[in-house]
Motif scaffolding. Structure first.
Motif, PDB file in Angstrom:
ATOM      1  N   LEU A 326      -1.026  40.158  19.813  1.00 44.40           N
ATOM      2  CA  LEU A 326      -0.406  39.010  19.938  1.00 44.40           C
ATOM      3  C   LEU A 326      -0.415  38.427  21.293  1.00 44.40           C
ATOM      4  CD1 LEU A 326       0.869  36.656  18.552  1.00 44.40           C
ATOM      5  CD2 LEU A 326       3.005  37.871  18.741  1.00 44.40           C
ATOM      6  N   PHE A 327       0.420  38.817  22.194  1.00 43.27           N
ATOM      7  CA  PHE A 327       0.435  38.282  23.384  1.00 43.27           C
ATOM      8  C   PHE A 327      -0.845  38.202  24.214  1.00 43.27           C
ATOM      9  CE2 PHE A 327       2.105  37.938  27.968  1.00 43.27           C
ATOM     10  CZ  PHE A 327       2.891  36.888  27.797  1.00 43.27           C
ATOM     11  N   ALA A 328      -1.567  39.308  24.309  1.00 45.33           N
ATOM     12  CA  ALA A 328      -2.689  39.195  25.117  1.00 45.33           C
ATOM     13  C   ALA A 328      -3.903  38.321  24.458  1.00 45.33           C
ATOM     14  CB  ALA A 328      -3.346  40.614  25.243  1.00 45.33           C
ATOM     15  N   SER A 329      -3.972  38.215  23.192  1.00 49.02           N
ATOM     16  CA  SER A 329      -4.872  37.180  22.700  1.00 49.02           C
ATOM     17  C   SER A 329      -4.502  35.609  23.010  1.00 49.02           C
ATOM     18  CB  SER A 329      -5.259  37.692  21.420  1.00 49.02           C
ATOM     19  OG  SER A 329      -4.128  37.308  20.468  1.00 49.02           O
ATOM     20  N   GLU A 330      -3.195  35.441  22.768  1.00 48.59           N
ATOM     21  CA  GLU A 330      -2.685  34.038  23.071  1.00 48.59           C
ATOM     22  C   GLU A 330      -3.033  33.810  24.515  1.00 48.59           C
ATOM     23  OE1 GLU A 330      -2.464  31.829  20.644  1.00 48.59           O
ATOM     24  OE2 GLU A 330      -1.963  33.180  18.981  1.00 48.59           O
ATOM     25  N   VAL A 331      -2.630  34.800  25.374  1.00 50.24           N
ATOM     26  CA  VAL A 331      -2.759  34.455  26.830  1.00 50.24           C
ATOM     27  C   VAL A 331      -4.338  34.085  27.170  1.00 50.24           C
ATOM     28  CG1 VAL A 331      -2.685  35.503  29.136  1.00 50.24           C
ATOM     29  CG2 VAL A 331      -0.845  35.598  27.649  1.00 50.24           C
ATOM     30  N   CYS A 332      -4.990  35.185  26.703  1.00 50.57           N
ATOM     31  CA  CYS A 332      -6.438  34.919  26.880  1.00 50.57           C
ATOM     32  C   CYS A 332      -7.101  33.450  26.421  1.00 50.57           C
ATOM     33  CB  CYS A 332      -7.259  36.011  25.819  1.00 50.57           C
ATOM     34  SG  CYS A 332      -9.191  35.990  25.887  1.00 50.57           S
TER      35      CYS A 332
END
Length: 393
Positions: A326-332
């Motif tokens: 969740l977090f990594a994809s939104e940061v990306c």
């Protein structure tokens, strides 16, 4: 800017650090010089895939006794990150394959391990998994694909979609109903290419070019009873949920790689490009983009390594893997958009790579369970781990 710094929390062995460095060198020397042309022409990266086979990338989660490399989940995640830093599609090409290897090594019968793992380790046999259905999306329990057992043979009917590498895979780990009359009971069937399923069409995509994502139709496809992963029907759903812990860590790693590439390009451009008499990173609005991107990317990387450490410790990691994905994809998504902002008009040009990062980023938000589903998974597991006790705490 080459290989991403490996955080000390990764706790890799010297051999694992060397593996990550070799893959990083492969990305810098072999992938980056050709990726823009391959991606824009949507060309399958045959030679790059062959080099990945020689590097042992497809055997990272295969036990050494079957010819694999058998690295930690943290090392696996960092290798996926480096591949995605070069081209997200390369990490995608090994993603489903690695989940299937993990499923077979964890749940497979001795015969299944002997039949598949050695060939998978070298990439001579490449595998993919088939979960999503055209009308089902992330609601796996609503799937309609079913397999009926008669006279020692499963007969499979149904369809799956968004199956990466399905034209080139020799093995599909198919999640299907095997007790449709009760509305429950799922199994994973190991379906070989010669079983008679049809790869009906390649899906047109915004990004994730080069590798195919297809619809696959199973029409009276027959596979032996022994094709059930682990040998016992009805265990498929918890098995696949374990596999998806690895899958979501891998997708988080893809997001990290794409975001790192975007931040690298933005950092370089912000130092080279001048406006109003100074490098643009010195202007607060641009500097803030870089500061926020570097901070969030580091946080996403640590979340991902934390989930990997839990897997390696044999602990349940569905919440942690979901958080990382969740977090990594939104940061990306945020970092790739801001990289375009930093590049200005050049960021919208196909002569620069940041537009590719921006097109690849949404896949990690909707793939391997949408982020909306991830939040549901996280909330359920968070509450399960934090129940209200008798004192109301």
């Amino acid at each position: 800017m080459g290989m991403t710094e490996v955080p000390s929390t990764a706790r890799l062995t010297e051999e694992e650090r060397a593996i990550v460095e070799v893959v990083a060198d492969f990305v810098d020397n072999e992938v980056l010089p050709v990726v823009r042309q391959l991606e824009h022409s949507d060309t399958y990266p045959e030679e790059l895939i062959e080099q990945m086979k020689r590097l042992g990338v497809f055997g990272l989660l295969v036990p050494a006794e079957y010819g694999g490399v058998d690295v930690s989940t943290a090392c696996f995640a960092l290798v996926a990150q480096e591949l995605a830093r070069g081209w997200m599609s390369l990490a995608g090409a090994m993603g489903g394959h690695s989940v299937v290897a993990y499923l077979i090594r964890t749940f497979g019968t001795p015969e299944q391990k002997a039949t598949y793992l050695s060939a998978m380790a070298t990439g001579a046999l490449r595998a993919t998994m088939a979960l999503t259905e055209p009308g089902g999306g992330s609601d796996l329990k609503a799937m309609r694909t079913k397999a009926v057992l008669a006279d020692g043979t499963w007969t499979v009917n149904g369809s799956k979609t968004w199956i990466t590498n399905s034209r080139r895979a020799g093995l599909i780990a198919l999640l299907t109903r095997t007790e449709p009359e009760q509305g429950k009971g799922f199994s994973i069937l190991l379906v070989e290419k010669g079983a008679g399923y049809e790869v009906s069409r390649d899906l047109p995509k915004l990004g994730y070019k080069g590798v195919e994502s297809c619809e696959v139709v199973f029409d009276q496809v027959q596979v032996p009873e022994s094709a059930v992963l682990g040998g016992v029907a009805g265990s498929g759903f918890p098995q696949m949920m374990r596999g998806l812990e690895i899958g979501r860590i891998q997708v988080a790693s893809r997001a990290l790689g794409v975001a790192q590439a975007a931040l690298n390009d933005a950092t370089r451009y912000a130092q080279e490009r001048e406006a109003f008499g100074r490098p643009i990173w010195e202007h607060q609005s641009i500097g803030n983009y870089l500061a926020d991107g570097a901070t969030k990317l580091r946080a996403a990387r640590l979340l991902t390594l934390d989930a990997a450490a839990r897997v390696d410790a044999g602990e349940r990691a569905d919440m942690e893997a979901g958080m990382a994905k969740l977090f990594a994809s939104e940061v990306c998504m945020e970092v790739t958009l801001n990289a375009i902002r930093i590049h200005g008009g050049h960021g919208y040009s196909t002569e620069f790579d940041v537009e590719r990062y921006f097109r690849d980023a949404p896949l990690m938000i909707v793939g391997e369970g949408t982020n909306e589903i991830q939040r549901n998974v996280i909330a359920r597991q968070y509450i399960a781990r934090n129940p209200i006790d008798g004192g109301g705490r």
